[in-house]
Design a protein around this motif. Sequence first.
Motif, PDB file in Angstrom:
ATOM      1  N   ALA A  89       0.830  -1.204   0.000  1.00 48.58           N
ATOM      2  CA  ALA A  89       0.000   0.000   0.000  1.00 48.58           C
ATOM      3  C   ALA A  89       0.870   1.261   0.000  1.00 48.58           C
ATOM      4  O   ALA A  89       0.585   2.227  -0.719  1.00 48.58           O
ATOM      5  N   LEU A  90       1.935   1.256   0.787  1.00 46.95           N
ATOM      6  CA  LEU A  90       2.820   2.416   0.831  1.00 46.95           C
ATOM      7  C   LEU A  90       3.573   2.585  -0.487  1.00 46.95           C
ATOM      8  O   LEU A  90       3.805   3.713  -0.944  1.00 46.95           O
ATOM      9  N   ALA A  91       3.945   1.467  -1.106  1.00 51.04           N
ATOM     10  CA  ALA A  91       4.610   1.550  -2.405  1.00 51.04           C
ATOM     11  C   ALA A  91       3.669   2.138  -3.451  1.00 51.04           C
ATOM     12  O   ALA A  91       4.085   2.959  -4.286  1.00 51.04           O
ATOM     13  N   SER A  92       2.394   1.735  -3.407  1.00 51.15           N
ATOM     14  CA  SER A  92       1.407   2.290  -4.344  1.00 51.15           C
ATOM     15  C   SER A  92       1.208   3.780  -4.104  1.00 51.15           C
ATOM     16  O   SER A  92       1.073   4.563  -5.052  1.00 51.15           O
ATOM     17  N   LEU A  93       1.194   4.172  -2.819  1.00 47.81           N
ATOM     18  CA  LEU A  93       1.023   5.590  -2.501  1.00 47.81           C
ATOM     19  C   LEU A  93       2.227   6.397  -2.985  1.00 47.81           C
ATOM     20  O   LEU A  93       2.065   7.509  -3.514  1.00 47.81           O
ATOM     21  N   GLU A  94       3.423   5.855  -2.827  1.00 45.41           N
ATOM     22  CA  GLU A  94       4.615   6.544  -3.329  1.00 45.41           C
ATOM     23  C   GLU A  94       4.542   6.743  -4.838  1.00 45.41           C
ATOM     24  O   GLU A  94       4.905   7.803  -5.363  1.00 45.41           O
ATOM     25  N   THR A  95       4.059   5.723  -5.546  1.00 50.07           N
ATOM     26  CA  THR A  95       3.910   5.844  -6.996  1.00 50.07           C
ATOM     27  C   THR A  95       2.898   6.921  -7.341  1.00 50.07           C
ATOM     28  O   THR A  95       3.087   7.704  -8.287  1.00 50.07           O
ATOM     29  N   LEU A  96       1.827   6.980  -6.574  1.00 57.88           N
ATOM     30  CA  LEU A  96       0.797   7.989  -6.797  1.00 57.88           C
ATOM     31  C   LEU A  96       1.348   9.394  -6.565  1.00 57.88           C
ATOM     32  O   LEU A  96       1.025  10.321  -7.321  1.00 57.88           O
ATOM     33  N   LEU A  97       2.180   9.574  -5.549  1.00 58.70           N
ATOM     34  CA  LEU A  97       2.727  10.895  -5.251  1.00 58.70           C
ATOM     35  C   LEU A  97       3.629  11.401  -6.375  1.00 58.70           C
ATOM     36  O   LEU A  97       3.684  12.611  -6.632  1.00 58.70           O
ATOM     37  N   ALA A  98       4.327  10.482  -7.032  1.00 57.50           N
ATOM     38  CA  ALA A  98       5.210  10.840  -8.157  1.00 57.50           C
ATOM     39  C   ALA A  98       6.213  11.915  -7.764  1.00 57.50           C
ATOM     40  O   ALA A  98       6.507  12.828  -8.541  1.00 57.50           O
ATOM     41  N   GLU A  99       6.743  11.808  -6.544  1.00 51.06           N
ATOM     42  CA  GLU A  99       7.724  12.783  -6.054  1.00 51.06           C
ATOM     43  C   GLU A  99       9.072  12.106  -5.832  1.00 51.06           C
ATOM     44  O   GLU A  99       9.128  10.994  -5.289  1.00 51.06           O
ATOM     45  N   PRO A 100      10.174  12.753  -6.217  1.00 50.12           N
ATOM     46  CA  PRO A 100      10.194  13.986  -7.018  1.00 50.12           C
ATOM     47  C   PRO A 100       9.986  13.668  -8.499  1.00 50.12           C
ATOM     48  O   PRO A 100      10.337  12.576  -8.948  1.00 50.12           O
ATOM     49  N   GLY A 101       9.452  14.606  -9.226  1.00 52.72           N
ATOM     50  CA  GLY A 101       9.230  14.406 -10.655  1.00 52.72           C
ATOM     51  C   GLY A 101       8.365  15.501 -11.227  1.00 52.72           C
ATOM     52  O   GLY A 101       7.708  16.254 -10.498  1.00 52.72           O
ATOM     53  N   GLU A 102       8.339  15.582 -12.546  1.00 55.86           N
ATOM     54  CA  GLU A 102       7.604  16.658 -13.200  1.00 55.86           C
ATOM     55  C   GLU A 102       6.101  16.514 -13.073  1.00 55.86           C
ATOM     56  O   GLU A 102       5.364  17.476 -13.294  1.00 55.86           O
ATOM     57  N   HIS A 103       5.648  15.311 -12.743  1.00 56.56           N
ATOM     58  CA  HIS A 103       4.213  15.096 -12.617  1.00 56.56           C
ATOM     59  C   HIS A 103       3.722  15.203 -11.174  1.00 56.56           C
ATOM     60  O   HIS A 103       2.533  15.034 -10.909  1.00 56.56           O
ATOM     61  N   GLY A 104       4.616  15.474 -10.240  1.00 54.48           N
ATOM     62  CA  GLY A 104       4.233  15.598  -8.844  1.00 54.48           C
ATOM     63  C   GLY A 104       3.652  16.962  -8.523  1.00 54.48           C
ATOM     64  O   GLY A 104       3.817  17.939  -9.287  1.00 54.48           O
ATOM     65  N   LEU A 105       2.988  17.037  -7.380  1.00 63.37           N
ATOM     66  CA  LEU A 105       2.381  18.313  -6.973  1.00 63.37           C
ATOM     67  C   LEU A 105       3.442  19.369  -6.668  1.00 63.37           C
ATOM     68  O   LEU A 105       3.212  20.571  -6.867  1.00 63.37           O
ATOM     69  N   ALA A 106       4.616  18.965  -6.187  1.00 63.91           N
ATOM     70  CA  ALA A 106       5.666  19.929  -5.876  1.00 63.91           C
ATOM     71  C   ALA A 106       6.078  20.694  -7.127  1.00 63.91           C
ATOM     72  O   ALA A 106       6.244  21.927  -7.099  1.00 63.91           O
ATOM     73  N   ALA A 107       6.247  19.982  -8.248  1.00 70.44           N
ATOM     74  CA  ALA A 107       6.633  20.643  -9.490  1.00 70.44           C
ATOM     75  C   ALA A 107       5.539  21.577  -9.978  1.00 70.44           C
ATOM     76  O   ALA A 107       5.815  22.681 -10.480  1.00 70.44           O
ATOM     77  N   LYS A 108       4.292  21.163  -9.819  1.00 72.80           N
ATOM     78  CA  LYS A 108       3.184  22.018 -10.276  1.00 72.80           C
ATOM     79  C   LYS A 108       3.063  23.263  -9.400  1.00 72.80           C
ATOM     80  O   LYS A 108       2.713  24.347  -9.896  1.00 72.80           O
TER      81      LYS A 108
END
Length: 471
Positions: free
Chosen positions: A98-117
Amino acid sequence: MSTFGALNTAYTGLVAAQAGLETVGQNVVNANTEGYTRQRVRTSATVPLAQVGMTNGAARPGQGVTVDGVARLGDALLDARVHTTASAGGYTAVRADALASLETLLAEPGEHGLAAKMQSFWASWQDLSNQPDELAPAGVVLENAAALVNALGESYRAVDAEWTRTRENVQTSVDGLNTAAARVANLNQQIRSAINSGGSANELIDRRSAVVATMATLAGATVHDNGDGTLNVLLAGNAIVDGTTARSLQVTGAVGLADAAAAPVRLEWTHRPGTAAYLDGGKLAGSVSLLAPADAAGKGGLLAEAAASYDALATTLAQQVNAVHRTGTTPSGATGTDFFAVDAGAPPALGLRVAAAGPEAVATGTGGYDGSVADAISQIGVAADSPDRLWAGFVTRTAVASSSARQQAALADVAATSAVAAQLSNASVSLDEENINLLALQRAYQGAARVLTAVDEMLDVLINRTGRVGL
């Protein structure tokens, strides 16, 4: 021992050897059968007949060999170790996944993550502060804001969907657990009947062991031997199988993430509605823990805490941007306007929207070429209490928890694998060993047959040739 008694002794040897050969054959043909436990014939020496009446006092040998039964060479301690490690392994694996799936969902760090937006959003405000009299930079601000709002909503919906899927898996697992409990109770009945009738229940015990192992992985089940061939299966000390009686569980509480806080998901005993059923481990316990509501300390269910973090991010973003935006004037001359709005009746992450209707509704400063308001908004991202810091904290906590969960799952998997290996080493069929036993039993059968032949020849001489010597 009489000569006729010697015939019976030889016959018992033949019977014992034949039983051993049949057992070896059963082992060999089931060498690749999953869950099969090797067997051995148990024998004991038959005591001599009691001497009565007038006897010469000579010592007498026994009356042969008795087949006492066919033993199943399992080890209860090794089985218990397998159940314990399977319980821990199931629990940690579910949470790690479940935590691995959540990490994939967060997409951090990366251009598709909320931090980049968010970085793109703040940068567009900085660009606007340099060109406060132009509408094009304001349009870019609106585009980046819409992208941020959409990403936030999509992430929340993904968590919501994962919560719903996990809730469905819990129901499926409970149905499977109830079915397994009924099977164990039925097998208990069959095993007890077979033992009471003097038969062998080894294959039935193998089937039951496989079902109990599944229950251990699923719900952390443990067993208690009743001594009559039946087992009690326990969940945190409470019997879900009591001899030949099976009980069942039911899932109660919310069916959607929105209702998780008001009606937490939990397991209850069907025969005692309202009484919670607790689990010591297993996949089911791990799944139920994921569905727990969020709490003020941030120690609630993983999925609800993720959703709460998205809501907190949306709320903080709207409040801080709006607080500065209200101090400025739009190109159309309006003041005190909000840039973001949060619709009532929905989670903030889903209710967040851009309130500014167009570039002319975006405040840049106090009018003219003043870009002070846009510049102040661009600096929100570097503040100590910024949405960026809030989001970074959640991402960091998730990464740390995921790393810890992976380590725990790996250790639990090693322990479970070791326990299964030890169990198989003790219980599985070795074809080399069976070949040796086959040769030994073959020789034993031949030896008993030779004794039988010798005694038969003796009787033939005694019966048919006595008194005929010299004729």
